[in-house]
Design a protein around this motif. Structure first.
Motif, short mmCIF file in Angstrom:
data_model
loop_
_atom_site.label_atom_id
_atom_site.label_comp_id
_atom_site.label_asym_id
_atom_site.label_seq_id
_atom_site.Cartn_x
_atom_site.Cartn_y
_atom_site.Cartn_z
N MET A 1 33.91 41.81 -9.52
CA MET A 1 34.00 41.62 -8.06
C MET A 1 33.85 42.96 -7.34
O MET A 1 34.42 43.96 -7.77
CB MET A 1 35.35 40.99 -7.73
N ASN A 2 33.10 42.98 -6.28
CA ASN A 2 33.01 44.17 -5.46
C ASN A 2 33.07 43.76 -3.98
O ASN A 2 33.03 42.57 -3.67
CB ASN A 2 31.73 44.94 -5.75
N GLU A 3 33.16 44.73 -3.13
CA GLU A 3 33.40 44.40 -1.71
C GLU A 3 32.31 43.52 -1.12
O GLU A 3 32.61 42.55 -0.43
CB GLU A 3 33.54 45.67 -0.87
N GLN A 4 31.06 43.82 -1.39
CA GLN A 4 29.94 43.03 -0.86
C GLN A 4 30.09 41.56 -1.21
O GLN A 4 29.98 40.68 -0.37
CB GLN A 4 28.62 43.55 -1.43
N VAL A 5 30.30 41.30 -2.49
CA VAL A 5 30.43 39.93 -2.98
C VAL A 5 31.64 39.25 -2.34
O VAL A 5 31.58 38.09 -1.92
CB VAL A 5 30.54 39.92 -4.52
N GLN A 56 27.08 27.97 -1.66
CA GLN A 56 26.41 28.14 -2.94
C GLN A 56 25.94 29.58 -3.11
O GLN A 56 26.15 30.20 -4.14
CB GLN A 56 25.19 27.24 -2.95
N GLN A 57 25.31 30.10 -2.05
CA GLN A 57 24.81 31.47 -2.11
C GLN A 57 25.95 32.46 -2.27
O GLN A 57 25.77 33.54 -2.83
CB GLN A 57 23.97 31.79 -0.87
N ALA A 58 27.11 32.07 -1.78
CA ALA A 58 28.29 32.93 -1.93
C ALA A 58 28.89 32.80 -3.33
O ALA A 58 29.82 33.51 -3.68
CB ALA A 58 29.33 32.59 -0.88
N GLY A 59 28.37 31.86 -4.10
CA GLY A 59 28.84 31.68 -5.47
C GLY A 59 30.12 30.88 -5.58
O GLY A 59 30.71 30.80 -6.66
N LEU A 60 30.54 30.24 -4.50
CA LEU A 60 31.82 29.54 -4.52
C LEU A 60 31.72 28.10 -4.98
O LEU A 60 32.73 27.49 -5.34
CB LEU A 60 32.47 29.59 -3.13
N ILE A 61 30.53 27.54 -4.93
CA ILE A 61 30.37 26.17 -5.41
C ILE A 61 29.12 26.10 -6.30
O ILE A 61 28.24 26.95 -6.22
CB ILE A 61 30.26 25.14 -4.26
N VAL A 62 29.10 25.07 -7.12
CA VAL A 62 27.93 24.84 -7.95
C VAL A 62 27.47 23.41 -7.73
O VAL A 62 28.23 22.56 -7.27
CB VAL A 62 28.22 25.06 -9.45
N TYR A 72 28.47 18.28 -5.93
CA TYR A 72 29.02 19.63 -5.74
C TYR A 72 30.42 19.76 -6.33
O TYR A 72 31.22 18.83 -6.25
CB TYR A 72 29.06 19.96 -4.24
N SER A 73 30.66 20.92 -6.91
CA SER A 73 32.03 21.25 -7.35
C SER A 73 32.29 22.73 -7.09
O SER A 73 31.36 23.52 -6.95
CB SER A 73 32.24 20.95 -8.83
N PRO A 74 33.58 23.09 -7.04
CA PRO A 74 33.91 24.49 -6.81
C PRO A 74 33.64 25.32 -8.05
O PRO A 74 33.71 24.81 -9.17
CB PRO A 74 35.41 24.44 -6.51
N ASN A 75 33.32 26.56 -7.85
CA ASN A 75 33.22 27.51 -8.95
C ASN A 75 34.58 28.20 -9.04
O ASN A 75 34.83 29.22 -8.41
CB ASN A 75 32.11 28.52 -8.66
N ARG A 76 35.45 27.60 -9.85
CA ARG A 76 36.84 28.05 -9.87
C ARG A 76 36.97 29.47 -10.42
O ARG A 76 37.85 30.23 -10.00
CB ARG A 76 37.70 27.08 -10.68
N GLU A 77 36.10 29.81 -11.31
CA GLU A 77 36.16 31.15 -11.88
C GLU A 77 35.86 32.21 -10.81
O GLU A 77 36.59 33.19 -10.66
CB GLU A 77 35.13 31.25 -13.01
N GLU A 103 46.36 36.80 -13.36
CA GLU A 103 46.61 35.38 -13.47
C GLU A 103 45.75 34.51 -12.55
O GLU A 103 45.52 34.85 -11.41
CB GLU A 103 48.07 35.19 -13.09
N SER A 104 45.36 33.38 -13.03
CA SER A 104 44.57 32.46 -12.22
C SER A 104 45.48 31.53 -11.45
O SER A 104 46.54 31.14 -11.93
CB SER A 104 43.68 31.61 -13.12
N ARG A 105 45.06 31.17 -10.26
CA ARG A 105 45.84 30.26 -9.43
C ARG A 105 45.54 28.81 -9.75
O ARG A 105 46.34 27.94 -9.53
CB ARG A 105 45.51 30.48 -7.95
N CYS A 106 44.34 28.56 -10.18
CA CYS A 106 43.88 27.19 -10.26
C CYS A 106 42.85 27.08 -11.37
O CYS A 106 41.83 27.75 -11.34
CB CYS A 106 43.25 26.81 -8.91
N GLN A 107 43.15 26.26 -12.33
CA GLN A 107 42.30 26.13 -13.52
C GLN A 107 41.80 27.51 -13.94
O GLN A 107 42.51 28.50 -13.77
CB GLN A 107 41.14 25.18 -13.26
N ALA A 108 40.68 27.67 -14.54
CA ALA A 108 40.18 29.02 -14.86
C ALA A 108 38.78 29.00 -15.46
O ALA A 108 37.85 28.69 -14.91
CB ALA A 108 41.07 29.69 -15.89
#
Lengths: 108, 108
Positions: A1-5, A56-62, A72-77, A103-108
């Motif tokens: 993870m970096n600031e841009q992302v 999707q472009q933000a990588g938050l869903i697939v 559609y589903s979330p990209n939990r990772e 630690e993960s908050r939700c699934q992983a």
DNA sequence: TCTATATTTCTAAAATAATGGAAATATGCT
DNA sequence: AGCATATTTCCATTATTTTAGAAATATAGA
């Protein structure tokens, strides 16, 4: 993870409609078809498509295609990486009493 | 926490400069003066002031005045509420294998 | 009071994002 | 092929956000 992302991901959910979409997906056990999202949240198809693309472009869903339907589903990772980035090294690193950095908050 | 508040908070950190400011504060053991933030991140004073106000109005940071200096720190409680809201009831509620719903990520 | 330092407010230009109807595309069914 | 359904792309309009210089405000100290 970096600031841009991270900024891209945060921008994606920093919107009333998109946050509702994302949370709907996070709270669903299974993937949800675009049409069902539109119906559940009363968002016009073209507007929804615009927002889904942003998420999707933000990588938050697939998305997975099945015939005419787009599921559609979330990209939990990715989401957990974002949360970890936000709290990274909090309170100066060593001293934080209840830090759960890896630690993960939700699934992983 | 409700959607409106969450969107305001997310919008506040969905910006390169403001995310850097917020993370600087989160990672600091003590409050940081506005001038020190400006110096650390090379942001013009008026721009910084604008961003600090946005973070404040979003409830993500708090300020304490000491003479001419304004000392900023994160509102860790509000921030943890935001994180909790985002992951609320995830995976449909009961089934999420590693859900830590009530838990704080960073201090509390 | 005068000066220096810290921060905010004002401003207006420039950049970016959101909206939804209409048309286009894609798939499935008969 | 022809028709219905699901979703996306195109587009122009509208709204919002960001930027930083200059001026204003506030406090401290000599």
């Amino acid at each position: 993870m970096n600031e841009q992302v991270a900024v891209t991901a945060l921008s994606a959910i920093a919107h009333e409609g998109r946050l509702a979409i994302f949370r709907l997906l996070v709270q669903s056990a299974d993937a949800v078809a675009a049409g069902d999202i539109a119906a559940a949240l009363a968002i016009p198809a073209s507007t929804l498509s615009f927002h889904l693309k942003a998420l999707q472009q933000a990588g938050l869903i697939v998305v997975r295609q099945e015939g005419r339907f787009m599921y559609y589903s979330p990209n939990r990772e990715a989401f957990n990486s974002l949360l970890a980035y936000l709290t990274e090294n909090c309170c100066g690193g060593g001293g934080c009493p209840i830090a759960h950095q890896g630690e993960s908050r939700c699934q992983a």
